[in-house]
Design a protein around this motif. Sequence first.
Motif, mmCIF file in Angstrom:
data_model
loop_
_atom_site.group_PDB
_atom_site.id
_atom_site.type_symbol
_atom_site.label_atom_id
_atom_site.label_comp_id
_atom_site.label_asym_id
_atom_site.label_seq_id
_atom_site.Cartn_x
_atom_site.Cartn_y
_atom_site.Cartn_z
ATOM 1 N N CYS A 4 7.040 -59.918 -14.457
ATOM 2 C CA CYS A 4 8.402 -59.803 -14.972
ATOM 3 C C CYS A 4 9.227 -59.063 -13.922
ATOM 4 O O CYS A 4 8.779 -58.038 -13.402
ATOM 5 C CB CYS A 4 8.435 -58.992 -16.271
ATOM 6 S SG CYS A 4 7.444 -59.689 -17.591
ATOM 7 N N VAL A 7 13.840 -57.918 -16.096
ATOM 8 C CA VAL A 7 14.101 -58.592 -17.378
ATOM 9 C C VAL A 7 15.102 -57.783 -18.219
ATOM 10 O O VAL A 7 14.942 -56.582 -18.423
ATOM 11 C CB VAL A 7 12.789 -58.799 -18.173
ATOM 12 C CG1 VAL A 7 13.093 -59.249 -19.603
ATOM 13 C CG2 VAL A 7 11.913 -59.827 -17.471
ATOM 14 N N LYS A 9 17.331 -57.971 -21.875
ATOM 15 C CA LYS A 9 17.561 -58.631 -23.170
ATOM 16 C C LYS A 9 18.306 -57.675 -24.099
ATOM 17 O O LYS A 9 17.892 -56.526 -24.272
ATOM 18 C CB LYS A 9 16.204 -59.013 -23.805
ATOM 19 C CG LYS A 9 16.315 -59.610 -25.185
ATOM 20 C CD LYS A 9 16.970 -60.991 -25.174
ATOM 21 C CE LYS A 9 17.303 -61.465 -26.581
ATOM 22 N NZ LYS A 9 18.073 -62.715 -26.558
ATOM 23 N N ASN A 17 15.585 -54.599 -23.663
ATOM 24 C CA ASN A 17 14.853 -54.621 -22.396
ATOM 25 C C ASN A 17 15.876 -54.493 -21.281
ATOM 26 O O ASN A 17 16.769 -55.331 -21.158
ATOM 27 C CB ASN A 17 14.080 -55.941 -22.210
ATOM 28 C CG ASN A 17 12.837 -56.072 -23.084
ATOM 29 O OD1 ASN A 17 12.296 -57.171 -23.205
ATOM 30 N ND2 ASN A 17 12.375 -54.993 -23.689
ATOM 31 N N THR A 42 9.872 -56.684 -28.035
ATOM 32 C CA THR A 42 10.897 -57.547 -27.429
ATOM 33 C C THR A 42 10.409 -58.112 -26.098
ATOM 34 O O THR A 42 10.625 -59.296 -25.800
ATOM 35 C CB THR A 42 12.204 -56.751 -27.218
ATOM 36 O OG1 THR A 42 12.638 -56.251 -28.479
ATOM 37 C CG2 THR A 42 13.291 -57.626 -26.609
ATOM 38 N N LEU A 43 9.715 -57.289 -25.293
ATOM 39 C CA LEU A 43 9.204 -57.789 -24.015
ATOM 40 C C LEU A 43 8.177 -58.898 -24.247
ATOM 41 O O LEU A 43 8.202 -59.921 -23.562
ATOM 42 C CB LEU A 43 8.590 -56.643 -23.196
ATOM 43 C CG LEU A 43 8.076 -57.052 -21.813
ATOM 44 C CD1 LEU A 43 9.220 -57.571 -20.933
ATOM 45 C CD2 LEU A 43 7.354 -55.906 -21.121
ATOM 46 N N SER A 46 10.027 -61.920 -25.120
ATOM 47 C CA SER A 46 10.676 -62.477 -23.925
ATOM 48 C C SER A 46 9.667 -63.287 -23.126
ATOM 49 O O SER A 46 9.974 -64.385 -22.645
ATOM 50 C CB SER A 46 11.238 -61.352 -23.037
ATOM 51 O OG SER A 46 12.233 -60.609 -23.711
ATOM 52 N N ARG A 52 15.554 -66.348 -25.398
ATOM 53 C CA ARG A 52 15.948 -66.517 -24.003
ATOM 54 C C ARG A 52 16.398 -65.158 -23.461
ATOM 55 O O ARG A 52 17.192 -64.469 -24.112
ATOM 56 C CB ARG A 52 17.094 -67.544 -23.961
ATOM 57 C CG ARG A 52 17.571 -67.951 -22.592
ATOM 58 C CD ARG A 52 16.567 -68.811 -21.829
ATOM 59 N NE ARG A 52 16.463 -70.194 -22.279
ATOM 60 C CZ ARG A 52 17.258 -71.184 -21.867
ATOM 61 N NH1 ARG A 52 18.254 -70.939 -21.040
ATOM 62 N NH2 ARG A 52 17.070 -72.414 -22.292
ATOM 63 N N ILE A 53 15.897 -64.767 -22.289
ATOM 64 C CA ILE A 53 16.351 -63.502 -21.706
ATOM 65 C C ILE A 53 17.726 -63.680 -21.077
ATOM 66 O O ILE A 53 18.112 -64.799 -20.720
ATOM 67 C CB ILE A 53 15.341 -62.931 -20.682
ATOM 68 C CG1 ILE A 53 15.049 -63.923 -19.556
ATOM 69 C CG2 ILE A 53 14.051 -62.524 -21.391
ATOM 70 C CD1 ILE A 53 14.142 -63.362 -18.465
ATOM 71 N N SER A 66 10.627 -68.363 -17.426
ATOM 72 C CA SER A 66 11.741 -67.647 -18.076
ATOM 73 C C SER A 66 12.468 -68.491 -19.112
ATOM 74 O O SER A 66 12.988 -67.955 -20.076
ATOM 75 C CB SER A 66 12.778 -67.202 -17.041
ATOM 76 O OG SER A 66 12.170 -66.642 -15.922
#
Length: 251
Positions: A4, A7, A9, A17, A42-43, A46, A52-53, A66
């Motif tokens: 990652c 990232v 979000k 994130n 949440t990670l 993701s 969708r991030i 992604s």
Amino acid sequence: MIECRGVFKAFGGVVANNDISVDVPEGRITGLIGPNGSGKTTLFKSIVGHHRIVSGSIRFAGRDISKLRVQQTARLGVLRTFQKTRIYGRMNCIDNMLISVRHRKATVADMFRSYPAVVTERAEKLLEFTDLSSQRKLIAGDLSFGQQKLLEFAMALMNEPRVLLLDEPTAGINPTLINGLIDRLKRAASVFGVTLFIIEHNMPVIMNLADNVYCLASGRVLAHGTPQEIQNDERVIKAYLGGHYAVGENR
Ligand SMILES: Nc1ncnc2c1ncn2[C@@H]1O[C@H](COP(=O)(O)OP(=O)(O)OP(=O)(O)O)[C@@H](O)[C@H]1O
Ligand SMILES: [Mg+2]
């Protein structure tokens, strides 16, 4: 195996994130800790494509995932288990195992389908692996909570994951059963070659299991290191461990 980079979000005004960069090396067990609401689940969401991030990138085995959705990442072998256990409470264990093959798309008709021998053999083997063979015909909803967690883990292994993201696998499990689960997780990593990424609030567990640990706080990576480094990191102790794990105890 999972990379990652930056990232980001957010949910409305809540940044869950924030510029998160994390590496999950192949064949290893990586831990993810942090206070409630720090962005761990949440990670995971993701990574598997549950949402969708906003920005950043997520790679799996070198490939950009992604923008992929849950079904697509699952097909590649990126799977997760849930903070709240998801099993089919009214079905028996063996049927849970069979229907969990790509179970997000399962239909009622699947229950009457005959499965290839290789699938039923795998189901039996995994129930044995998780010590649930003698419960195989029991209704899953009647299993103890710890057994339900084990069943969920076995169900995830049915899909031959290359990476399995486990969201608090030991939460709510009696301490005497936790060691059995730790042993299964370690063996899953070595026997089935599954790379594990594990969210845990139980610090002795994650310190025992993980090769390296990331600590999140307020949506950011606060620290990263070996379990030893993390449990001695002043920032981690201040933000998180202080309330959970008195250093020097229970090692
Ligand atoms: N679908 C959503 N809609 C709005 N806000 C959300 C949503 N999902 C998560 N959040 C918020 O994002 C933040 C991070 O939540 P997340 O579930 O990732 O935390 P966590 O680290 O897994 O916490 P816990 O240890 O309690 O499980 C929280 O402030 C949460 O309220
Ligand atoms: Mg969570």
